[in-house]
Every structure is written in structure tokens, then in C-alpha cells.
Write a protein that holds these residues in place. Structure first.
Motif, PDB file in Angstrom:
ATOM      1  N   VAL A   1      -3.573   0.938  -3.652  1.00 49.29           N
ATOM      2  CA  VAL A   1      -3.580  -0.379  -3.024  1.00 49.29           C
ATOM      3  C   VAL A   1      -2.954  -1.395  -3.977  1.00 49.29           C
ATOM      4  CG1 VAL A   1      -5.039  -2.190  -2.041  1.00 49.29           C
ATOM      5  CG2 VAL A   1      -5.654   0.219  -1.725  1.00 49.29           C
TER       6      VAL A   1
ATOM      7  N   LEU B   1     -10.107  -2.001   0.894  1.00 49.31           N
ATOM      8  CA  LEU B   1      -8.984  -1.486   1.678  1.00 49.31           C
ATOM      9  C   LEU B   1      -9.001   0.046   1.752  1.00 49.31           C
ATOM     10  CD1 LEU B   1      -6.188  -3.995   0.715  1.00 49.31           C
ATOM     11  CD2 LEU B   1      -7.265  -3.703   2.937  1.00 49.31           C
ATOM     12  N   TYR B   2      -9.439   0.703   0.697  1.00 48.75           N
ATOM     13  CA  TYR B   2      -9.584   2.160   0.722  1.00 48.75           C
ATOM     14  C   TYR B   2     -10.574   2.576   1.812  1.00 48.75           C
ATOM     15  CZ  TYR B   2     -11.393   6.718  -0.809  1.00 48.75           C
ATOM     16  OH  TYR B   2     -11.822   8.021  -0.856  1.00 48.75           O
TER      17      TYR B   2
ATOM     18  N   SER C   1       4.084   0.747   2.501  1.00 46.60           N
ATOM     19  CA  SER C   1       4.038  -0.270   3.555  1.00 46.60           C
ATOM     20  C   SER C   1       5.046  -1.389   3.322  1.00 46.60           C
ATOM     21  CB  SER C   1       2.629  -0.853   3.668  1.00 46.60           C
ATOM     22  OG  SER C   1       2.276  -1.543   2.479  1.00 46.60           O
TER      23      SER C   1
ATOM     24  N   VAL D   1      -1.959   3.492   8.185  1.00 42.88           N
ATOM     25  CA  VAL D   1      -2.827   4.310   9.044  1.00 42.88           C
ATOM     26  C   VAL D   1      -2.001   4.931  10.165  1.00 42.88           C
ATOM     27  CG1 VAL D   1      -4.695   4.217  10.747  1.00 42.88           C
ATOM     28  CG2 VAL D   1      -4.981   3.126   8.509  1.00 42.88           C
TER      29      VAL D   1
ATOM     30  N   LEU E   1      -2.309  -2.113   5.844  1.00 41.13           N
ATOM     31  CA  LEU E   1      -3.308  -1.127   6.238  1.00 41.13           C
ATOM     32  C   LEU E   1      -2.945  -0.507   7.587  1.00 41.13           C
ATOM     33  CD1 LEU E   1      -6.151   0.165   5.783  1.00 41.13           C
ATOM     34  CD2 LEU E   1      -7.061  -1.792   7.017  1.00 41.13           C
TER      35      LEU E   1
ATOM     36  N   MET F   1       0.865  -1.163   0.000  1.00 46.60           N
ATOM     37  CA  MET F   1       0.000   0.000   0.000  1.00 46.60           C
ATOM     38  C   MET F   1       0.907   1.220   0.000  1.00 46.60           C
ATOM     39  SD  MET F   1      -3.144   0.777   2.645  1.00 46.60           S
ATOM     40  CE  MET F   1      -4.155  -0.552   2.022  1.00 46.60           C
TER      41      MET F   1
ATOM     42  N   PHE G   1      -9.147   1.939   5.251  1.00 41.05           N
ATOM     43  CA  PHE G   1      -8.139   2.956   5.557  1.00 41.05           C
ATOM     44  C   PHE G   1      -8.812   4.233   6.067  1.00 41.05           C
ATOM     45  CE2 PHE G   1      -5.559   6.590   4.115  1.00 41.05           C
ATOM     46  CZ  PHE G   1      -4.343   6.304   4.716  1.00 41.05           C
ATOM     47  N   CYS G   2      -9.807   4.703   5.332  1.00 42.27           N
ATOM     48  CA  CYS G   2     -10.521   5.922   5.736  1.00 42.27           C
ATOM     49  C   CYS G   2     -11.212   5.734   7.083  1.00 42.27           C
ATOM     50  CB  CYS G   2     -11.549   6.305   4.673  1.00 42.27           C
ATOM     51  SG  CYS G   2     -10.817   6.827   3.101  1.00 42.27           S
TER      52      CYS G   2
ATOM     53  N   ASP H   1      -1.617  -6.436  -0.839  1.00 40.57           N
ATOM     54  CA  ASP H   1      -1.802  -5.715   0.426  1.00 40.57           C
ATOM     55  C   ASP H   1      -2.840  -6.391   1.309  1.00 40.57           C
ATOM     56  OD1 ASP H   1       0.084  -3.777  -0.076  1.00 40.57           O
ATOM     57  OD2 ASP H   1      -1.357  -2.319  -0.857  1.00 40.57           O
TER      58      ASP H   1
ATOM     59  N   LEU I   1      -4.099   7.454  -2.349  1.00 44.45           N
ATOM     60  CA  LEU I   1      -3.875   6.112  -1.835  1.00 44.45           C
ATOM     61  C   LEU I   1      -3.931   5.085  -2.958  1.00 44.45           C
ATOM     62  CD1 LEU I   1      -3.571   4.412   0.815  1.00 44.45           C
ATOM     63  CD2 LEU I   1      -6.054   4.088   0.689  1.00 44.45           C
TER      64      LEU I   1
END
Length: 146
Positions: A33, A105-106, A145, A46, A42, A1, A109-110, A37, A31
Motif C-alpha cells: 500500500v 487498506l489491506y 493502481s 480488487v 483499492l 497500491m 482489500f481482503c 492510496d 500487497l
């Protein structure tokens, strides 16, 4: 990521001729991905974003994170952040996650940034977006990452 993190005075996203999201002082994050990932990627990203000290303190040194600076976050999905342009002239996007996986994953993440106490705005996943920003610095940081 991967995330391209830009310190901004303001930023906004338009899609379909309407404002989807807008922030004042804070972070604009593109972002990307990758196909491989997972949860550890993640969590790593973060944590990095949440505590990245790139805002000036009273002595103009980059000692404050976005929350300490009273900023917001705007996260834009951008599979192009996963581009590999090491060979040839056209980037390859083979390493990017398929849209269904990337969307999950987006959103995670948020959501994790929100749970960490940040105010988070989101772009329009998968849409053609016009992103406007006024950079502060400029300060741009690439986080990965891997």
C-alpha cells in the motif's frame, strides 16, 4: 497500491512457529500500500485480481480467473512491494503507507475479495513471516493502481 500476483499450486504462511494460513491451487498475492492510496486504488486492484485470467482452460490457454479455476487466494502484506530502487543500492520505502493506514487498506482489500465470492486467507499483518509457495508456471504478474 501494488500487488505481485503469483499463480500457485499451494502456498502457506508461518509466523511465530505456527501456520497462519494455507491454500491449495490459487493466487499468492503480496500487497503493498502506498501513502497516497485510497478508495479508487483499492477498487481498481480488487477488480483486477478478481477477474485476472491467468489459469489454464481445457486448451491450456490462460482464459480462467481464480474463481473459475476453483482456486483460493492468500494475501500477504508486503510494504517492500512499494520499494523504490531506482537510485543507489538500498531500496527506499518512503512511498509506502504508514502501518496503521496500510493495515486498513489491506483488510479492506481482503474483505472486498471475500465479498466478490473468493475464498481468502490472510497473512499476519506486520509480522515477520515465512512464506512458502509452489509456483504454477511460473506465472507472476505485477499490478499497479497507478
Amino acid at each position: 497500491m501494488r500487488a505481485v500476483v503469483e499463480r500457485v499450486r499451494r502456498a502457506s504462511v508461518n509466523a511465530d512457529d505456527r501456520v497462519v494460513a494455507a491454500i491449495e491451487k490459487g493466487l499468492l498475492i503480496y500487497l503493498g500500500v502506498a501513502a497516497e492510496d485510497g478508495d479508487s486504488d483499492l477498487a481498481y486492484l480488487v477488480e483486477k485480481v478478481r477477474h485476472l485470467r491467468i489459469f489454464p482452460d481445457d486448451n491450456e490457454r490462460m482464459n480462467l480467473d481464480v474463481a473459475q479455476a476453483g482456486g483460493e487466494v492468500l494475501v500477504v502484506s508486503a510494504f517492500t512491494v512499494q520499494a523504490d530502487a531506482r537510485q543507489g543500492r538500498r531500496p527506499s520505502f518512503e512511498g509506502a503507507a504508514p502501518p496503521d493506514r496500510a493495515r486498513v487498506l489491506y483488510e479492506l482489500f481482503c474483505d472486498a475479495l471475500v465479498r466478490s465470492g473468493l475464498t481468502v486467507q490472510r497473512g499476519s499483518f506486520g509480522a515477520m513471516m515465512d512464506v512458502q509457495s509452489v509456483s504454477a508456471g511460473p506465472v507472476c504478474v505485477l499490478l499497479d493502481s497507478r
